[in-house]
Design a protein around this motif. Structure first.
Motif, mmCIF file in Angstrom:
data_model
loop_
_atom_site.group_PDB
_atom_site.id
_atom_site.type_symbol
_atom_site.label_atom_id
_atom_site.label_comp_id
_atom_site.label_asym_id
_atom_site.label_seq_id
_atom_site.Cartn_x
_atom_site.Cartn_y
_atom_site.Cartn_z
ATOM 1 N N GLN A 77 160.491 -6.324 -25.477
ATOM 2 C CA GLN A 77 160.939 -4.932 -25.423
ATOM 3 C C GLN A 77 162.461 -4.887 -25.341
ATOM 4 O OE1 GLN A 77 158.479 -2.445 -25.309
ATOM 5 N NE2 GLN A 77 160.116 -0.975 -25.668
ATOM 6 N N GLU A 78 163.031 -3.926 -26.015
ATOM 7 C CA GLU A 78 164.478 -3.720 -25.951
ATOM 8 C C GLU A 78 164.930 -3.597 -24.493
ATOM 9 O OE1 GLU A 78 165.739 -0.173 -27.951
ATOM 10 O OE2 GLU A 78 167.874 -0.585 -27.660
ATOM 11 N N GLY A 79 166.033 -4.261 -24.174
ATOM 12 C CA GLY A 79 166.572 -4.208 -22.822
ATOM 13 C C GLY A 79 166.086 -5.319 -21.912
ATOM 14 N N ARG A 80 164.976 -5.965 -22.298
ATOM 15 C CA ARG A 80 164.441 -7.055 -21.487
ATOM 16 C C ARG A 80 165.068 -8.373 -21.923
ATOM 17 N NH1 ARG A 80 159.739 -4.901 -19.038
ATOM 18 N NH2 ARG A 80 159.792 -6.742 -17.713
ATOM 19 N N ILE A 81 164.686 -9.432 -21.222
ATOM 20 C CA ILE A 81 165.222 -10.749 -21.546
ATOM 21 C C ILE A 81 164.343 -11.434 -22.595
ATOM 22 C CG2 ILE A 81 163.952 -11.833 -19.637
ATOM 23 C CD1 ILE A 81 166.331 -13.784 -19.346
ATOM 24 N N ARG A 114 175.984 -11.961 -24.149
ATOM 25 C CA ARG A 114 174.555 -11.785 -23.818
ATOM 26 C C ARG A 114 173.736 -13.059 -23.994
ATOM 27 N NH1 ARG A 114 171.664 -8.903 -27.016
ATOM 28 N NH2 ARG A 114 173.058 -8.966 -28.835
ATOM 29 N N PHE A 115 174.342 -14.100 -24.520
ATOM 30 C CA PHE A 115 173.623 -15.328 -24.866
ATOM 31 C C PHE A 115 173.992 -16.453 -23.904
ATOM 32 C CE2 PHE A 115 172.071 -13.637 -28.813
ATOM 33 C CZ PHE A 115 173.026 -12.721 -29.195
ATOM 34 N N THR A 116 172.960 -17.094 -23.361
ATOM 35 C CA THR A 116 173.152 -18.249 -22.489
ATOM 36 C C THR A 116 172.200 -19.347 -22.927
ATOM 37 O OG1 THR A 116 173.707 -16.796 -20.626
ATOM 38 C CG2 THR A 116 173.149 -19.080 -20.112
ATOM 39 N N VAL A 117 172.724 -20.553 -23.040
ATOM 40 C CA VAL A 117 171.865 -21.689 -23.358
ATOM 41 C C VAL A 117 171.824 -22.604 -22.145
ATOM 42 C CG1 VAL A 117 173.783 -22.897 -24.513
ATOM 43 C CG2 VAL A 117 171.424 -23.599 -24.939
ATOM 44 N N PHE A 118 170.614 -23.024 -21.792
ATOM 45 C CA PHE A 118 170.386 -23.935 -20.681
ATOM 46 C C PHE A 118 169.853 -25.249 -21.234
ATOM 47 C CE2 PHE A 118 170.946 -21.005 -17.178
ATOM 48 C CZ PHE A 118 170.648 -19.761 -17.728
ATOM 49 N N LEU A 119 170.344 -26.338 -20.686
ATOM 50 C CA LEU A 119 169.888 -27.658 -21.111
ATOM 51 C C LEU A 119 169.346 -28.430 -19.915
ATOM 52 C CD1 LEU A 119 169.623 -29.959 -23.205
ATOM 53 C CD2 LEU A 119 171.991 -30.588 -22.644
ATOM 54 N N ASN A 120 168.127 -28.918 -20.027
ATOM 55 C CA ASN A 120 167.519 -29.805 -19.031
ATOM 56 C C ASN A 120 167.338 -31.152 -19.701
ATOM 57 O OD1 ASN A 120 165.775 -31.289 -17.394
ATOM 58 N ND2 ASN A 120 164.742 -29.461 -16.645
ATOM 59 N N SER A 177 168.094 -7.777 -24.511
ATOM 60 C CA SER A 177 167.729 -7.897 -25.922
ATOM 61 C C SER A 177 167.938 -6.561 -26.633
ATOM 62 C CB SER A 177 166.264 -8.321 -26.064
ATOM 63 O OG SER A 177 166.043 -9.547 -25.405
ATOM 64 N N GLN A 178 168.368 -6.665 -27.882
ATOM 65 C CA GLN A 178 168.613 -5.477 -28.691
ATOM 66 C C GLN A 178 167.839 -5.594 -30.005
ATOM 67 O OE1 GLN A 178 172.859 -5.480 -29.220
ATOM 68 N NE2 GLN A 178 173.278 -4.975 -27.071
ATOM 69 N N ASP A 184 168.842 -8.029 -32.578
ATOM 70 C CA ASP A 184 168.633 -9.456 -32.322
ATOM 71 C C ASP A 184 167.394 -9.974 -33.050
ATOM 72 O OD1 ASP A 184 169.559 -8.977 -28.837
ATOM 73 O OD2 ASP A 184 170.827 -9.520 -30.563
ATOM 74 N N SER A 185 166.604 -9.083 -33.615
ATOM 75 C CA SER A 185 165.400 -9.498 -34.337
ATOM 76 C C SER A 185 165.789 -10.370 -35.524
ATOM 77 C CB SER A 185 164.618 -8.267 -34.820
ATOM 78 O OG SER A 185 164.166 -7.486 -33.721
ATOM 79 N N ALA A 186 165.346 -11.606 -35.498
ATOM 80 C CA ALA A 186 165.735 -12.596 -36.500
ATOM 81 C C ALA A 186 164.955 -13.880 -36.231
ATOM 82 C CB ALA A 186 167.237 -12.875 -36.423
#
Lengths: 117, 113
Positions: B14-18, B61-67, B80-81, B84-86
């Motif tokens: 949903q728009e606005g969510r993560i 708005r973008f964060t990448v996490f690496l484990n 989310s907007q 961003d649909s792609a």
């Protein structure tokens, strides 16, 4: 994607014909890469070229495929005697010399969609 | 041999969510990881990257996490907007390996208004 120019955007070839895909890198970029995306797949590396020099062609099929990047003019990916399995989107990317992909990520063109009938 | 895996082919948010997009890899020699975004009939565009010596990188708005121990990375988009649909591709490469990117198969993100 502005800057990396690929043509044609769409190419239809019959089995057995030749396909020529062209790529002009971004201004100031002298490294060119070709990637292929088969349906429902990710992009697969094919070949990495500098002007007049193939650096890495480990992803190229051994037969029918060739690539060049002449001193003047665009890079050309050539597919001889095309088969239906060659139908895919072919993307070209370019980068600056002496830069890592981390600091200078690849810039991709919009691709050529090859359809073999 | 799929060295970079994106096991979920699609995600709807949903728009606005993560939005959380996941990626796993098998080659411990990868030094850098990148995310590319792709719209239909266009080429991939670079979004964000992370070095294997870091565990987080943020850009708007973008964060990448690496484990690294789990060989897992994730891309978080918040909020989310619809734009961003792609399709989002995870990619990786080894330093000195002729800049050869290894891509996952991609995840189709749909952001509902």
């Amino acid at each position: 994607n502005a800057g990396v120019m690929q043509n044609p955007r769409h190419l239809v070839r019959r089995r057995g014909q030749e396909a020529r895909l062209r790529c002009s890198p971004m201004k100031g970029h002298s490294h060119v890469y070709w990637y292929r995306q088969l349906p429902e797949e990710g992009l697969k590396f094919m070949v990495y070229l500098q002007k007049e020099n193939i650096i890495d062609e480990s992803g190229m099929p051994k037969e029918r495929f060739s690539a060049e990047f002449p001193k003047e003019g665009p890079s050309i990916l050539r597919i001889q005697q095309v088969v239906r399995g060659d139908s895919a989107a072919y993307f070209c990317a370019s980068s600056q010399p002496g830069q890592s992909l981390y600091n200078s990520p690849l810039h991709f063109g919009n691709g050529t969609r090859l359809t073999v009938t | 041999d799929q060295q970079v895996k994106q096991n979920s082919p699609s995600l709807s948010v949903q728009e606005g969510r993560i939005s959380i997009l996941n990626c796993d890899y098998t080659n411990s020699m990868f030094d850098y990881f990148l995310w590319y975004k792709k719209y239909p009939a266009e080429g991939p565009t670079f979004l964000i990257s992370i070095s294997s010596i870091k565990d987080k990188n943020e850009d708007g708005r973008f964060t990448v996490f690496l484990n690294k121990s789990a060989k897992h990375l994730s891309l978080h988009i918040v909020p989310s907007q619809p734009g961003d649909s792609a399709v989002y591709f995870c990619a990786a490469y080894m330093a000195g390996a002729n800049s050869k990117l290894t891509f996952g198969k991609g995840i189709t993100l749909s952001v509902r208004p």
